[in-house]
Design a protein around this motif. Structure first.
Motif, PDB file in Angstrom:
ATOM      1  N   HIS A 103      -6.766 -27.591  36.159  1.00  0.00           N
ATOM      2  CA  HIS A 103      -5.866 -27.950  37.251  1.00  0.00           C
ATOM      3  C   HIS A 103      -6.205 -27.143  38.500  1.00  0.00           C
ATOM      4  O   HIS A 103      -7.061 -26.259  38.487  1.00  0.00           O
ATOM      5  CB  HIS A 103      -4.386 -27.774  36.856  1.00  0.00           C
TER       6      HIS A 103
ATOM      7  N   HIS B 293      -7.329 -23.769  31.624  1.00  0.00           N
ATOM      8  CA  HIS B 293      -6.452 -22.880  30.860  1.00  0.00           C
ATOM      9  C   HIS B 293      -6.422 -23.357  29.414  1.00  0.00           C
ATOM     10  O   HIS B 293      -6.575 -24.551  29.142  1.00  0.00           O
ATOM     11  CB  HIS B 293      -5.015 -22.909  31.386  1.00  0.00           C
TER      12      HIS B 293
ATOM     13  N   CYS C 254      -5.350 -19.901  40.791  1.00  0.00           N
ATOM     14  CA  CYS C 254      -5.002 -21.298  40.482  1.00  0.00           C
ATOM     15  C   CYS C 254      -5.217 -22.201  41.698  1.00  0.00           C
ATOM     16  O   CYS C 254      -5.118 -23.416  41.594  1.00  0.00           O
ATOM     17  CB  CYS C 254      -3.567 -21.407  39.958  1.00  0.00           C
TER      18      CYS C 254
ATOM     19  N   HIS D 155     -10.004 -25.195  37.561  1.00  0.00           N
ATOM     20  CA  HIS D 155     -10.277 -24.158  36.560  1.00  0.00           C
ATOM     21  C   HIS D 155      -9.475 -24.519  35.327  1.00  0.00           C
ATOM     22  O   HIS D 155      -8.511 -25.280  35.404  1.00  0.00           O
ATOM     23  CB  HIS D 155      -9.855 -22.781  37.082  1.00  0.00           C
TER      24      HIS D 155
ATOM     25  N   GLU E 226       0.621 -20.679  29.692  1.00  0.00           N
ATOM     26  CA  GLU E 226      -0.560 -20.987  30.506  1.00  0.00           C
ATOM     27  C   GLU E 226      -1.645 -19.925  30.341  1.00  0.00           C
ATOM     28  O   GLU E 226      -2.837 -20.237  30.353  1.00  0.00           O
ATOM     29  CB  GLU E 226      -0.155 -21.082  31.973  1.00  0.00           C
TER      30      GLU E 226
HETATM   31 NI    NI Z   1      -4.240 -22.209  36.824  1.00  0.00          NI
END
Ligand code: NI
Length: 138
Positions: free
Chosen positions: A16, A43, A35, A41, A127
């Motif tokens: 995301h 997770h 982020c 990237h 996350e």
């Molecule tokens: Ni992120």
């Protein structure tokens, strides 16, 4: 009848980016840190779905967890795993893919599919090893 909470864990990987187009690059990075990276990237997300109910007198179970597993997989995990949450998931379209917003969307997808004798109690979405949200449907 005693009320119990029973949970099923699931896992998925997804990419995301958190970015507000109206903000500058500097403001976005200040708000979202890594982020905000422009090329997305990944997770490793951990998902816990907790339901509430009373054990069936015959089976002793609040819910058959194989059924909960199937609902979680069909409604969320199979659709998110190895996807780009900004681009690939129709039910996240137009939604900032923060774990807060993803948890709310997951609730809306899972709750209607549960058996009548249980209710959805909590969605917990991890996350990172340090960051997670809990949603109780309010
Ligand atoms: Ni992120």
């Amino acid at each position: 009848m005693p009320i119990l909470y029973i949970s099923r864990k699931a896992h998925f990987n997804a990419a995301h980016q958190l970015w507000i187009p109206e903000l500058s690059e500097e403001e976005n990075f200040e708000m979202f840190g890594k982020c905000a990276n422009p090329n997305f990237h990944g997770h490793n997300f951990d998902l816990y779905v907790a339901v509430k109910g009373s054990p069936d007198p015959k089976t002793g179970l609040v819910m058959d967890l194989k059924i909960l597993k199937k609902i979680i997989n069909e409604q969320v995990v199979d659709q998110l795993d190895h996807q780009n949450l900004n681009k690939d998931v129709p039910w996240l379209s137009g939604i900032m893919p923060s774990i807060e917003n993803i948890a709310v969307a997951m609730w809306q997808r899972i709750a209607p599919h549960l058996p009548e004798n249980v209710t959805l109690h909590k969605i917990t979405l991890w996350e990172t090893q340090n960051n997670f949200v809990e949603y109780y449907g309010e």
